[in-house]
Scaffold this motif. Structure first.
Motif, PDB file in Angstrom:
ATOM      1  N   HIS A  85      35.324  46.342 112.089  1.00 44.44           N
ATOM      2  CA  HIS A  85      36.396  45.484 111.601  1.00 44.44           C
ATOM      3  C   HIS A  85      36.403  44.168 112.367  1.00 44.44           C
ATOM      4  O   HIS A  85      36.429  44.173 113.599  1.00 44.44           O
ATOM      5  N   PRO A  86      36.417  43.044 111.655  1.00 47.72           N
ATOM      6  CA  PRO A  86      36.575  41.763 112.347  1.00 47.72           C
ATOM      7  C   PRO A  86      38.048  41.550 112.709  1.00 47.72           C
ATOM      8  O   PRO A  86      38.929  41.825 111.905  1.00 47.72           O
ATOM      9  N   VAL A  87      38.283  41.110 113.925  1.00 47.35           N
ATOM     10  CA  VAL A  87      39.627  40.769 114.384  1.00 47.35           C
ATOM     11  C   VAL A  87      39.638  39.254 114.563  1.00 47.35           C
ATOM     12  O   VAL A  87      38.851  38.716 115.343  1.00 47.35           O
ATOM     13  N   LYS A  88      40.491  38.572 113.835  1.00 45.34           N
ATOM     14  CA  LYS A  88      40.535  37.119 113.877  1.00 45.34           C
ATOM     15  C   LYS A  88      41.807  36.678 114.602  1.00 45.34           C
ATOM     16  O   LYS A  88      42.889  37.192 114.334  1.00 45.34           O
ATOM     17  N   ALA A  89      41.656  35.715 115.518  1.00 49.03           N
ATOM     18  CA  ALA A  89      42.810  35.175 116.248  1.00 49.03           C
ATOM     19  C   ALA A  89      42.732  33.658 116.239  1.00 49.03           C
ATOM     20  O   ALA A  89      41.644  33.079 116.196  1.00 49.03           O
ATOM     21  N   TRP A  90      43.912  33.018 116.246  1.00 49.07           N
ATOM     22  CA  TRP A  90      43.961  31.566 116.314  1.00 49.07           C
ATOM     23  C   TRP A  90      45.237  31.135 117.015  1.00 49.07           C
ATOM     24  O   TRP A  90      46.193  31.901 117.124  1.00 49.07           O
ATOM     25  N   VAL A  91      45.198  29.895 117.493  1.00 44.06           N
ATOM     26  CA  VAL A  91      46.329  29.306 118.220  1.00 44.06           C
ATOM     27  C   VAL A  91      46.733  28.025 117.521  1.00 44.06           C
ATOM     28  O   VAL A  91      45.870  27.234 117.110  1.00 44.06           O
ATOM     29  N   GLU A  92      48.033  27.822 117.386  1.00 42.99           N
ATOM     30  CA  GLU A  92      48.571  26.606 116.787  1.00 42.99           C
ATOM     31  C   GLU A  92      49.532  25.944 117.761  1.00 42.99           C
ATOM     32  O   GLU A  92      50.152  26.626 118.585  1.00 42.99           O
ATOM     33  N   ASP A  93      49.681  24.615 117.606  1.00 45.54           N
ATOM     34  CA  ASP A  93      50.704  23.919 118.394  1.00 45.54           C
ATOM     35  C   ASP A  93      52.035  24.001 117.645  1.00 45.54           C
ATOM     36  O   ASP A  93      52.118  24.614 116.571  1.00 45.54           O
ATOM     37  N   ALA A  94      53.068  23.382 118.172  1.00 43.70           N
ATOM     38  CA  ALA A  94      54.413  23.471 117.575  1.00 43.70           C
ATOM     39  C   ALA A  94      54.471  22.851 116.179  1.00 43.70           C
ATOM     40  O   ALA A  94      55.329  23.201 115.380  1.00 43.70           O
ATOM     41  N   ASP A  95      53.538  21.948 115.861  1.00 42.06           N
ATOM     42  CA  ASP A  95      53.503  21.314 114.543  1.00 42.06           C
ATOM     43  C   ASP A  95      52.655  22.098 113.540  1.00 42.06           C
ATOM     44  O   ASP A  95      52.495  21.666 112.395  1.00 42.06           O
ATOM     45  N   LYS A  97      49.400  22.714 113.878  1.00 43.30           N
ATOM     46  CA  LYS A  97      47.995  22.295 113.931  1.00 43.30           C
ATOM     47  C   LYS A  97      47.190  23.339 114.714  1.00 43.30           C
ATOM     48  O   LYS A  97      47.566  23.732 115.814  1.00 43.30           O
ATOM     49  N   ARG A  98      46.097  23.771 114.113  1.00 44.60           N
ATOM     50  CA  ARG A  98      45.263  24.791 114.748  1.00 44.60           C
ATOM     51  C   ARG A  98      44.495  24.185 115.924  1.00 44.60           C
ATOM     52  O   ARG A  98      43.818  23.178 115.783  1.00 44.60           O
ATOM     53  N   MET A  99      44.637  24.832 117.086  1.00 44.96           N
ATOM     54  CA  MET A  99      43.994  24.351 118.310  1.00 44.96           C
ATOM     55  C   MET A  99      42.717  25.123 118.638  1.00 44.96           C
ATOM     56  O   MET A  99      41.863  24.614 119.356  1.00 44.96           O
ATOM     57  N   ALA A 100      42.611  26.359 118.145  1.00 47.38           N
ATOM     58  CA  ALA A 100      41.424  27.178 118.410  1.00 47.38           C
ATOM     59  C   ALA A 100      41.460  28.391 117.498  1.00 47.38           C
ATOM     60  O   ALA A 100      42.530  28.832 117.057  1.00 47.38           O
ATOM     61  N   SER A 101      40.282  28.934 117.210  1.00 45.90           N
ATOM     62  CA  SER A 101      40.213  30.193 116.469  1.00 45.90           C
ATOM     63  C   SER A 101      38.942  30.924 116.878  1.00 45.90           C
ATOM     64  O   SER A 101      37.980  30.310 117.349  1.00 45.90           O
ATOM     65  N   GLY A 102      38.981  32.229 116.705  1.00 39.26           N
ATOM     66  CA  GLY A 102      37.821  33.045 117.059  1.00 39.26           C
ATOM     67  C   GLY A 102      37.909  34.400 116.394  1.00 39.26           C
ATOM     68  O   GLY A 102      38.983  34.837 115.970  1.00 39.26           O
ATOM     69  N   THR A 103      36.753  35.040 116.295  1.00 41.31           N
ATOM     70  CA  THR A 103      36.674  36.365 115.679  1.00 41.31           C
ATOM     71  C   THR A 103      35.870  37.285 116.586  1.00 41.31           C
ATOM     72  O   THR A 103      34.865  36.871 117.167  1.00 41.31           O
ATOM     73  N   LYS A 104      36.311  38.512 116.687  1.00 43.97           N
ATOM     74  CA  LYS A 104      35.589  39.541 117.436  1.00 43.97           C
ATOM     75  C   LYS A 104      35.506  40.765 116.538  1.00 43.97           C
ATOM     76  O   LYS A 104      36.499  41.182 115.954  1.00 43.97           O
ATOM     77  N   THR A 105      34.323  41.342 116.412  1.00 37.31           N
ATOM     78  CA  THR A 105      34.148  42.542 115.593  1.00 37.31           C
ATOM     79  C   THR A 105      34.229  43.768 116.486  1.00 37.31           C
ATOM     80  O   THR A 105      33.576  43.823 117.538  1.00 37.31           O
ATOM     81  N   VAL A 106      35.046  44.736 116.074  1.00 29.40           N
ATOM     82  CA  VAL A 106      35.193  45.982 116.828  1.00 29.40           C
ATOM     83  C   VAL A 106      34.742  47.151 115.957  1.00 29.40           C
ATOM     84  O   VAL A 106      34.855  47.108 114.734  1.00 29.40           O
ATOM     85  N   THR A 107      34.244  48.181 116.611  1.00 29.92           N
ATOM     86  CA  THR A 107      33.842  49.406 115.924  1.00 29.92           C
ATOM     87  C   THR A 107      34.834  50.494 116.297  1.00 29.92           C
ATOM     88  O   THR A 107      35.032  50.780 117.480  1.00 29.92           O
ATOM     89  N   THR A 108      35.474  51.069 115.282  1.00 24.39           N
ATOM     90  CA  THR A 108      36.501  52.080 115.525  1.00 24.39           C
ATOM     91  C   THR A 108      35.970  53.468 115.215  1.00 24.39           C
ATOM     92  O   THR A 108      35.017  53.643 114.464  1.00 24.39           O
ATOM     93  N   LYS A 109      36.635  54.444 115.825  1.00 21.67           N
ATOM     94  CA  LYS A 109      36.394  55.862 115.556  1.00 21.67           C
ATOM     95  C   LYS A 109      37.738  56.476 115.197  1.00 21.67           C
ATOM     96  O   LYS A 109      38.766  56.031 115.707  1.00 21.67           O
ATOM     97  N   PRO A 110      37.752  57.487 114.339  1.00 22.77           N
ATOM     98  CA  PRO A 110      39.029  58.072 113.917  1.00 22.77           C
ATOM     99  C   PRO A 110      39.883  58.531 115.101  1.00 22.77           C
ATOM    100  O   PRO A 110      39.420  59.293 115.949  1.00 22.77           O
ATOM    101  N   GLY A 111      41.103  58.026 115.163  1.00 26.54           N
ATOM    102  CA  GLY A 111      42.064  58.459 116.177  1.00 26.54           C
ATOM    103  C   GLY A 111      41.870  57.877 117.557  1.00 26.54           C
ATOM    104  O   GLY A 111      42.692  58.091 118.437  1.00 26.54           O
TER     105      GLY A 111
END
Length: 148
Positions: A85-95, A97-111
Protein backbone atom coordinates in the motif's frame (compact mmCIF):
# COMPACT_ATOMS: atom_id res chain seq x y z
CA UNK A 1 -25.49 -71.85 2.23
CA UNK A 2 -28.54 -71.92 4.36
CA UNK A 3 -31.00 -69.07 4.78
CA UNK A 4 -29.87 -68.74 8.40
CA UNK A 5 -26.27 -67.98 7.33
CA UNK A 6 -27.47 -65.41 4.84
CA UNK A 7 -29.57 -63.64 7.49
CA UNK A 8 -26.66 -63.50 9.94
CA UNK A 9 -24.27 -62.13 7.29
CA UNK A 10 -26.82 -59.50 6.14
CA UNK A 11 -26.45 -57.13 9.14
CA UNK A 12 -22.65 -57.62 9.16
CA UNK A 13 -22.41 -56.77 5.47
CA UNK A 14 -24.70 -53.80 6.02
CA UNK A 15 -22.50 -52.54 8.90
CA UNK A 16 -19.36 -52.92 6.77
CA UNK A 17 -21.07 -50.99 3.98
CA UNK A 18 -22.03 -48.14 6.32
CA UNK A 19 -18.52 -48.08 7.79
CA UNK A 20 -16.95 -47.92 4.30
CA UNK A 21 -19.31 -45.10 3.33
CA UNK A 22 -18.50 -43.14 6.51
CA UNK A 23 -14.75 -43.54 5.97
CA UNK A 24 -15.10 -42.39 2.34
CA UNK A 25 -17.16 -39.33 3.33
CA UNK A 26 -14.68 -38.38 6.08
CA UNK A 27 -11.73 -38.86 3.70
CA UNK A 28 -13.32 -36.69 1.00
CA UNK A 29 -14.26 -34.04 3.57
CA UNK A 30 -10.68 -33.93 4.88
CA UNK A 31 -9.31 -33.66 1.34
CA UNK A 32 -11.74 -30.83 0.52
CA UNK A 33 -10.85 -28.99 3.77
CA UNK A 34 -7.17 -29.09 2.74
CA UNK A 35 -7.93 -26.90 -0.31
CA UNK A 36 -7.80 -23.23 0.86
CA UNK A 37 -10.53 -22.03 -1.53
CA UNK A 38 -12.93 -24.76 -0.39
CA UNK A 39 -12.10 -24.12 3.27
CA UNK A 40 -12.81 -20.39 2.84
CA UNK A 41 -16.21 -21.03 1.24
CA UNK A 42 -17.10 -23.51 3.99
CA UNK A 43 -16.03 -21.06 6.70
CA UNK A 44 -18.17 -18.37 5.08
CA UNK A 45 -21.18 -20.67 5.21
CA UNK A 46 -20.65 -21.72 8.85
CA UNK A 47 -19.44 -18.51 10.50
CA UNK A 48 -20.06 -14.80 10.28
CA UNK A 49 -16.77 -13.13 9.41
CA UNK A 50 -15.97 -9.44 9.69
CA UNK A 51 -15.34 -7.62 6.41
CA UNK A 52 -11.70 -6.81 5.64
CA UNK A 53 -10.51 -3.28 6.36
CA UNK A 54 -7.32 -1.26 6.88
CA UNK A 55 -6.62 0.73 10.03
CA UNK A 56 -4.29 3.74 9.68
CA UNK A 57 -3.19 6.17 12.37
CA UNK A 58 -0.30 8.39 13.37
CA UNK A 59 2.07 6.38 15.57
CA UNK A 60 3.16 9.65 17.20
CA UNK A 61 3.16 13.36 16.37
CA UNK A 62 5.18 14.47 13.34
CA UNK A 63 8.64 15.76 14.27
CA UNK A 64 11.66 17.34 12.64
CA UNK A 65 14.84 15.37 12.02
CA UNK A 66 17.28 17.96 10.79
CA UNK A 67 15.71 19.55 7.70
CA UNK A 68 13.11 16.80 7.20
CA UNK A 69 9.66 16.52 8.71
CA UNK A 70 9.08 12.90 9.75
CA UNK A 71 5.48 11.67 9.72
CA UNK A 72 5.28 8.34 11.65
CA UNK A 73 2.33 6.30 10.35
CA UNK A 74 1.10 2.89 11.54
CA UNK A 75 -1.06 0.56 9.44
CA UNK A 76 -2.83 -2.66 10.42
CA UNK A 77 -4.65 -4.70 7.79
CA UNK A 78 -7.61 -6.66 9.15
CA UNK A 79 -8.61 -9.43 6.80
CA UNK A 80 -7.38 -12.62 5.21
CA UNK A 81 -4.54 -11.14 3.14
CA UNK A 82 -1.94 -8.42 3.29
CA UNK A 83 -0.59 -6.35 0.46
CA UNK A 84 1.49 -3.42 -0.69
CA UNK A 85 0.00 0.00 0.00
CA UNK A 86 1.33 3.46 -0.86
CA UNK A 87 1.11 5.92 2.02
CA UNK A 88 1.04 9.52 0.80
CA UNK A 89 1.79 12.51 3.05
CA UNK A 90 1.97 16.24 2.38
CA UNK A 91 2.40 19.50 4.25
CA UNK A 92 0.57 22.76 3.62
CA UNK A 93 1.03 26.27 4.97
CA UNK A 94 -1.83 28.26 6.55
CA UNK A 95 -2.95 29.45 3.09
CA UNK A 96 -3.29 25.87 1.76
CA UNK A 97 -0.12 26.03 -0.37
CA UNK A 98 1.62 22.67 -0.54
CA UNK A 99 5.14 22.85 0.89
CA UNK A 100 6.17 19.19 0.48
CA UNK A 101 4.80 15.78 -0.39
CA UNK A 102 6.07 12.23 -0.36
CA UNK A 103 5.00 8.63 -0.69
CA UNK A 104 6.21 5.50 1.07
CA UNK A 105 5.06 2.00 0.12
CA UNK A 106 4.47 -0.45 2.97
CA UNK A 107 3.85 -4.19 2.87
CA UNK A 108 1.22 -5.40 5.32
CA UNK A 109 0.41 -8.79 6.77
CA UNK A 110 -3.00 -9.73 8.19
CA UNK A 111 -3.38 -8.47 11.76
CA UNK A 112 0.20 -7.19 12.05
CA UNK A 113 0.96 -3.53 12.78
CA UNK A 114 3.40 -2.02 10.29
CA UNK A 115 5.11 1.28 11.03
CA UNK A 116 6.42 3.61 8.34
CA UNK A 117 8.06 7.02 8.46
CA UNK A 118 7.23 9.31 5.56
CA UNK A 119 10.02 11.90 5.33
CA UNK A 120 9.28 15.28 3.81
CA UNK A 121 11.77 18.01 2.86
CA UNK A 122 9.93 21.33 3.14
CA UNK A 123 10.12 24.04 0.50
CA UNK A 124 10.21 27.16 2.64
CA UNK A 125 10.51 27.82 6.35
CA UNK A 126 9.40 25.20 8.83
CA UNK A 127 7.66 28.02 10.74
CA UNK A 128 5.19 28.30 7.83
CA UNK A 129 4.23 24.60 7.93
CA UNK A 130 0.71 24.34 9.31
CA UNK A 131 -1.12 21.16 8.27
CA UNK A 132 0.07 17.60 7.66
CA UNK A 133 -2.23 15.24 5.76
CA UNK A 134 -1.78 11.51 5.21
CA UNK A 135 -3.81 9.26 2.90
CA UNK A 136 -3.96 5.74 1.50
CA UNK A 137 -4.65 6.18 -2.22
CA UNK A 138 -7.57 4.00 -3.27
CA UNK A 139 -9.00 3.96 0.27
CA UNK A 140 -11.18 6.51 2.06
CA UNK A 141 -8.57 7.04 4.80
CA UNK A 142 -7.25 10.51 5.50
CA UNK A 143 -5.48 11.84 8.59
CA UNK A 144 -4.89 15.50 9.39
CA UNK A 145 -2.81 17.10 12.11
CA UNK A 146 -1.91 20.76 12.68
CA UNK A 147 1.72 21.47 13.49
CA UNK A 148 1.00 24.67 15.43
Amino acid sequence: MSSRTRRRNGPARQAVGWLATAVAVLGLSGAAWAVPEVREVLQDSFTEREPAYIEMYLAKDPFYDGEELVVPVAITEHGPSGGRHPVKAWVEDADGKRMASGTKTVTTKPGARVAADVRLRLEGSRRDADLVEVSLPGHPHRLQVHLR
